[in-house]
Design an enzyme around this catalytic site. Structure first.
Site, PDB file in Angstrom:
ATOM      1  NE  ARG A 191      35.007  40.408  32.522  1.00 42.63           N
ATOM      2  CZ  ARG A 191      34.433  41.377  33.236  1.00 42.63           C
ATOM      3  NH1 ARG A 191      34.304  41.253  34.542  1.00 42.63           N
ATOM      4  NH2 ARG A 191      33.960  42.460  32.658  1.00 42.63           N
TER       5      ARG A 191
ATOM      6  CB  SER B 170      36.181  40.842  25.604  1.00 42.78           C
ATOM      7  OG  SER B 170      35.240  41.886  25.540  1.00 42.78           O
TER       8      SER B 170
ATOM      9  CD  GLU C 216      37.047  38.690  29.359  1.00 44.74           C
ATOM     10  OE1 GLU C 216      35.866  38.811  29.016  1.00 44.74           O
ATOM     11  OE2 GLU C 216      37.763  39.649  29.692  1.00 44.74           O
TER      12      GLU C 216
END
EC number: 1.3.1.98
Length: 299
Positions: free
Chosen positions: A172, A222, A292
């Site tokens: 990520r 998420s 995130e």
């Protein structure tokens, strides 16, 4: 203050005091002073150059699927790439696509040409540009696996190409997060496979998403990054926070790793709920959860 932008963009592609909740999958966020909808890389370069010259804050985003905009909104200019820059071209086993292409559309295009490697992107909301920036992934695949070259606008306004070894791709994250780089296109290396096998995997991933994720509510996907050795959803559930609410912000009952907008949530409510979850994780597991979701806007 914004006179030059009005000089080179038609009025239908400029929005004044535009509510960011209309451009975010969370359906949350105050107004941005000025939103512009460029249709070419050259227009993005011109807008960002003008903002730098006039010292105007500038925020670039795709489809708003991974952002939480604060309630006071965004000062300066927001450049929405996700409305345009949607060209796709396929040659043998490579795909070239511009940053505004939706990931779902890209994975379908690959399947149409019997090209495997983007099945994981089926059902991931958002645009290619955002997926490259955060090295999006799911079900064992990620952008890192397929990226061959990325073009981005540098802080000095030039267009530069980046090879995989220059992208600093990781879980990520990428160099495009670290530096002021605006992703405008990507070249992806795929491989030939039977179309029916590719589509079967895509259908399986889509089914799993529908069954496990709260797709019926606005969210930014998420909420937290996965800490080493843990799965966020079960961890939050074990802490007794599944279904916990702050105003209209709620830890999803379907998947505790998602914070959803269950009805007219504000950014402050989401941020308060995030803070509660993080504090509990620190208390119960000694873990510093990282979000995130990218939080933007005026505090």
């Amino acid at each position: 203050m914004y006179s030059e932008i009005f000089d080179f963009l038609p009025p239908e592609r400029i929005k004044i005091n535009e509510p960011m909740k209309e451009h975010s999958s969370f359906k949350i966020g105050g107004p941005v002073d000025l939103m512009v909808l460029p249709e070419s890389i050259e227009e993005i370069q011109r807008i960002t150059h003008y903002c730098r010259k006039k010292d105007i804050p500038c925020f670039v985003f795709g489809l708003g699927s991974n952002i939480l905009v604060r309630d006071k909104g965004i000062r300066g200019v927001a450049i929405k790439v996700g409305n345009n820059l949607k060209n796709i071209s396929i040659c043998n086993d490579t795909i070239f696509a511009e940053a505004g292409v939706r990931l779902a559309e890209l994975s379908q295009a690959a399947a149409d040409y019997s090209l495997s490697g983007l099945e994981f992107a089926e059902g991931i909301p958002g645009s290619l540009g955002g997926a490259v920036v955060m090295n999006a992934g799911a079900y064992g695949g990620e952008m890192k696996d397929v990226l061959k070259e990325v073009r981005a606008i540098t802080p000095d306004g030039n267009l530069s190409s980046f090879k995989p070894e220059e992208m600093k791709l990781r879980y990520r994250g990428s160099i495009f997060q670290e530096e002021e780089l605006i992703v405008v296109s990507a070249l992806m290396q795929l491989h030939k496979e039977r179309a029916e096998d590719i589509r079967a995997r895509m259908q399986d991933f889509a089914k799993r998403r529908r069954e496990k994720q709260p797709l019926e509510y606005p969210s930014a996907g998420s909420t937290f990054r996965r800490p080493a050795g843990f799965f966020v959803g079960p961890m939050i559930e074990e802490m007794g926070l599944k279904g916990f609410k702050v105003g209209g912000a709620e830890v999803s009952r379907k998947h505790a790793g998602f914070i959803i907008n269950s009805g007219n949530a504000t950014a402050n409510e989401v941020l308060e709920l995030i803070a509660i979850v993080k504090a509990k994780a620190k208390e119960h597991y000694g873990i510093e959860l990282e979000t995130e979701v990218k939080v933007v806007g005026e505090e």
